[in-house]
Structures are given as C-alpha cells and as structure tokens.
Scaffold this motif. Structure first.
Motif, PDB file in Angstrom:
ATOM      1  N   ALA A  16       0.837  -1.205   0.000  1.00 12.13           N
ATOM      2  CA  ALA A  16       0.000   0.000   0.000  1.00 12.13           C
ATOM      3  C   ALA A  16       0.872   1.254   0.000  1.00 12.13           C
ATOM      4  CB  ALA A  16      -0.932  -0.015   1.206  1.00 12.13           C
ATOM      5  N   ARG A  17       1.934   1.246   0.793  1.00 12.48           N
ATOM      6  CA  ARG A  17       2.844   2.389   0.846  1.00 12.48           C
ATOM      7  C   ARG A  17       3.500   2.622  -0.518  1.00 12.48           C
ATOM      8  NH1 ARG A  17       8.126   2.729   1.099  1.00 12.48           N
ATOM      9  NH2 ARG A  17       8.481   0.576   1.732  1.00 12.48           N
ATOM     10  N   MET A  18       3.955   1.541  -1.126  1.00 11.75           N
ATOM     11  CA  MET A  18       4.614   1.669  -2.428  1.00 11.75           C
ATOM     12  C   MET A  18       3.637   2.098  -3.521  1.00 11.75           C
ATOM     13  SD  MET A  18       7.282  -1.493  -2.113  1.00 11.75           S
ATOM     14  CE  MET A  18       8.170  -1.136  -3.623  1.00 11.75           C
ATOM     15  N   ASP A  19       2.391   1.621  -3.439  1.00 16.17           N
ATOM     16  CA  ASP A  19       1.373   2.046  -4.409  1.00 16.17           C
ATOM     17  C   ASP A  19       1.137   3.558  -4.352  1.00 16.17           C
ATOM     18  OD1 ASP A  19       1.038  -0.520  -5.347  1.00 16.17           O
ATOM     19  OD2 ASP A  19      -0.858  -0.873  -4.272  1.00 16.17           O
ATOM     20  N   LYS A  20       1.223   4.113  -3.138  1.00 13.98           N
ATOM     21  CA  LYS A  20       1.039   5.570  -2.970  1.00 13.98           C
ATOM     22  C   LYS A  20       2.340   6.330  -3.172  1.00 13.98           C
ATOM     23  CE  LYS A  20      -3.164   6.314  -0.717  1.00 13.98           C
ATOM     24  NZ  LYS A  20      -3.982   7.467  -0.502  1.00 13.98           N
ATOM     25  N   LEU A  22       5.018   6.438  -1.343  1.00 14.88           N
ATOM     26  CA  LEU A  22       5.483   7.073  -0.112  1.00 14.88           C
ATOM     27  C   LEU A  22       6.750   6.387   0.370  1.00 14.88           C
ATOM     28  CD1 LEU A  22       2.102   7.283   1.831  1.00 14.88           C
ATOM     29  CD2 LEU A  22       3.357   9.204   0.842  1.00 14.88           C
ATOM     30  N   THR A  23       7.637   7.169   0.949  1.00 16.04           N
ATOM     31  CA  THR A  23       8.800   6.566   1.589  1.00 16.04           C
ATOM     32  C   THR A  23       8.374   6.070   2.966  1.00 16.04           C
ATOM     33  OG1 THR A  23       9.504   8.599   2.681  1.00 16.04           O
ATOM     34  CG2 THR A  23      10.347   8.200   0.430  1.00 16.04           C
ATOM     35  N   GLN A  24       9.207   5.240   3.564  1.00 14.27           N
ATOM     36  CA  GLN A  24       8.912   4.777   4.920  1.00 14.27           C
ATOM     37  C   GLN A  24       8.859   5.965   5.876  1.00 14.27           C
ATOM     38  OE1 GLN A  24      12.043   1.811   5.342  1.00 14.27           O
ATOM     39  NE2 GLN A  24      10.498   0.180   5.258  1.00 14.27           N
ATOM     40  N   ALA A  25       9.770   6.911   5.710  1.00 13.90           N
ATOM     41  CA  ALA A  25       9.807   8.084   6.588  1.00 13.90           C
ATOM     42  C   ALA A  25       8.524   8.914   6.457  1.00 13.90           C
ATOM     43  CB  ALA A  25      11.030   8.940   6.283  1.00 13.90           C
ATOM     44  N   GLU A  26       8.051   9.086   5.230  1.00 14.78           N
ATOM     45  CA  GLU A  26       6.819   9.860   5.020  1.00 14.78           C
ATOM     46  C   GLU A  26       5.621   9.169   5.674  1.00 14.78           C
ATOM     47  OE1 GLU A  26       7.755  11.946   0.675  1.00 14.78           O
ATOM     48  OE2 GLU A  26       7.022   9.881   0.743  1.00 14.78           O
ATOM     49  N   LEU A  27       5.526   7.848   5.480  1.00 14.04           N
ATOM     50  CA  LEU A  27       4.396   7.129   6.061  1.00 14.04           C
ATOM     51  C   LEU A  27       4.465   7.120   7.584  1.00 14.04           C
ATOM     52  CD1 LEU A  27       1.802   5.571   5.706  1.00 14.04           C
ATOM     53  CD2 LEU A  27       3.169   3.482   5.454  1.00 14.04           C
ATOM     54  N   ALA A  28       5.641   6.951   8.128  1.00 16.65           N
ATOM     55  CA  ALA A  28       5.788   6.965   9.585  1.00 16.65           C
ATOM     56  C   ALA A  28       5.290   8.292  10.153  1.00 16.65           C
ATOM     57  CB  ALA A  28       7.242   6.718   9.975  1.00 16.65           C
ATOM     58  N   GLU A  29       5.617   9.385   9.470  1.00 15.41           N
ATOM     59  CA  GLU A  29       5.160  10.699   9.922  1.00 15.41           C
ATOM     60  C   GLU A  29       3.633  10.815   9.809  1.00 15.41           C
ATOM     61  OE1 GLU A  29       5.720  15.389   8.771  1.00 15.41           O
ATOM     62  OE2 GLU A  29       7.394  14.015   8.392  1.00 15.41           O
ATOM     63  N   ILE A  30       3.077  10.360   8.712  1.00 13.30           N
ATOM     64  CA  ILE A  30       1.625  10.420   8.502  1.00 13.30           C
ATOM     65  C   ILE A  30       0.895   9.622   9.579  1.00 13.30           C
ATOM     66  CG2 ILE A  30      -0.243   9.631   6.978  1.00 13.30           C
ATOM     67  CD1 ILE A  30       1.694  10.343   4.610  1.00 13.30           C
ATOM     68  N   ARG A  58      -7.477   2.752   7.419  1.00 17.06           N
ATOM     69  CA  ARG A  58      -8.231   3.963   7.067  1.00 17.06           C
ATOM     70  C   ARG A  58      -7.456   4.831   6.075  1.00 17.06           C
ATOM     71  NH1 ARG A  58     -12.843   4.978   9.950  1.00 17.06           N
ATOM     72  NH2 ARG A  58     -13.121   3.734  11.825  1.00 17.06           N
ATOM     73  N   PHE A  59      -6.166   5.031   6.335  1.00 16.14           N
ATOM     74  CA  PHE A  59      -5.370   5.888   5.452  1.00 16.14           C
ATOM     75  C   PHE A  59      -5.319   5.332   4.033  1.00 16.14           C
ATOM     76  CE2 PHE A  59      -1.331   7.065   3.440  1.00 16.14           C
ATOM     77  CZ  PHE A  59      -1.501   8.437   3.376  1.00 16.14           C
ATOM     78  N   PHE A  60      -5.129   4.025   3.918  1.00 16.46           N
ATOM     79  CA  PHE A  60      -5.014   3.418   2.592  1.00 16.46           C
ATOM     80  C   PHE A  60      -6.351   2.923   2.042  1.00 16.46           C
ATOM     81  CE2 PHE A  60      -0.589   2.794   4.127  1.00 16.46           C
ATOM     82  CZ  PHE A  60       0.050   3.523   3.141  1.00 16.46           C
ATOM     83  N   ASN A  61      -7.431   3.133   2.803  1.00 21.13           N
ATOM     84  CA  ASN A  61      -8.763   2.686   2.407  1.00 21.13           C
ATOM     85  C   ASN A  61      -8.765   1.189   2.066  1.00 21.13           C
ATOM     86  OD1 ASN A  61     -11.513   3.045   1.959  1.00 21.13           O
ATOM     87  ND2 ASN A  61     -11.221   3.467  -0.215  1.00 21.13           N
TER      88      ASN A  61
END
Length: 128
Positions: A16-20, A22-30, A58-61
């Motif tokens: 899901a993170r890679m589909d969006k 996002l880096t790991q750091a960005e997702l951790a912050e979100i 919820r974030f990734f629906n």
C-alpha cells in the motif's frame, strides 16, 4: 491484543505504501509512529497495535479482511464486486441474497443446510 499473521500485515502495509509512492519516513510521519517501528512492521518483526492497524486501513482505504482473513477470495474481482454491493443492501435484500445463494449451493449439493429450500418449477421457496 490483535491476533493475525504479522507477515500478512507487513506485506499489505508495504504494498500500500509503495502504491502511494510514499517513503517509509513519510508514512511513519503520517501515521505518527517511529520509523524503526514502521520498518519492523514491514519486515514482519512486530504486530501493530489496534490503533496503528486502524490508521493504516483507514489511510489506505483497505479492507481489514485483507489482513485478518488473507485466505479469502480477495483477488477475484467478481467476489469483491458482490461484497461491495452487499454492503449497500438492507436487511430484507440481504435475506433474499442469502436465500438465493443457499438455493444455488443446494442445487450443487454444497449448501450448509441452514435454510431449507424447496424448488417448484421456476421458483425456489426457502423457509427462514
């Protein structure tokens, strides 16, 4: 504590993170979690708390079923379409769907036997 396979959660989370994109750091912050914790989740070294699990789906629906019931038929687009439509049905409509499904399975000899159905020419009558 939640019980499911950490590997399944890690796979779903990383995909899901890679589909969006996002880096790991960005997702951790979100998600408001530490970067090492996120990395552990993606590497199957840790189970998420319920709060983190909820934030992720919820974030990734996503459907929680994807993680909790990984062996379900979630890759089949017909199955997923039926599941989405069922969520929009009211109780009476769901009873019709249940009776119809039981009748179809009974015709194939796969019914659970919970609702007895009787075929009469062009109709199937099920008693609840």
């Amino acid at each position: 504590m939640m019980y499911f396979r950490p590997k399944q959660f890690g796979i779903v989370l990383k995909n899901a993170r890679m589909d969006k994109k996002l880096t790991q750091a960005e997702l951790a912050e979100i998600l408001d979690i530490s970067l090492p914790y996120l990395k552990d989740l993606e590497r199957f070294r840790n189970n998420p708390s319920f709060e983190v699990f909820e934030k992720v789906i919820r974030f990734f629906n996503l459907s929680a079923d994807l993680v909790i019931y990984p062996d379900r038929n979630l890759a089949d687009s017909t199955y997923l379409q039926i599941e989405r439509l069922l969520a929009r049905c009211n109780k009476a409509q769901l009873q019709v769907v249940l009776a119809t499904t039981e009748a179809l399975l009974a015709a194939d000899g796969k019914a659970s036997g919970q609702i007895p159905c009787v075929e009469d020419a062009d109709q199937v009558a099920c008693k609840s």
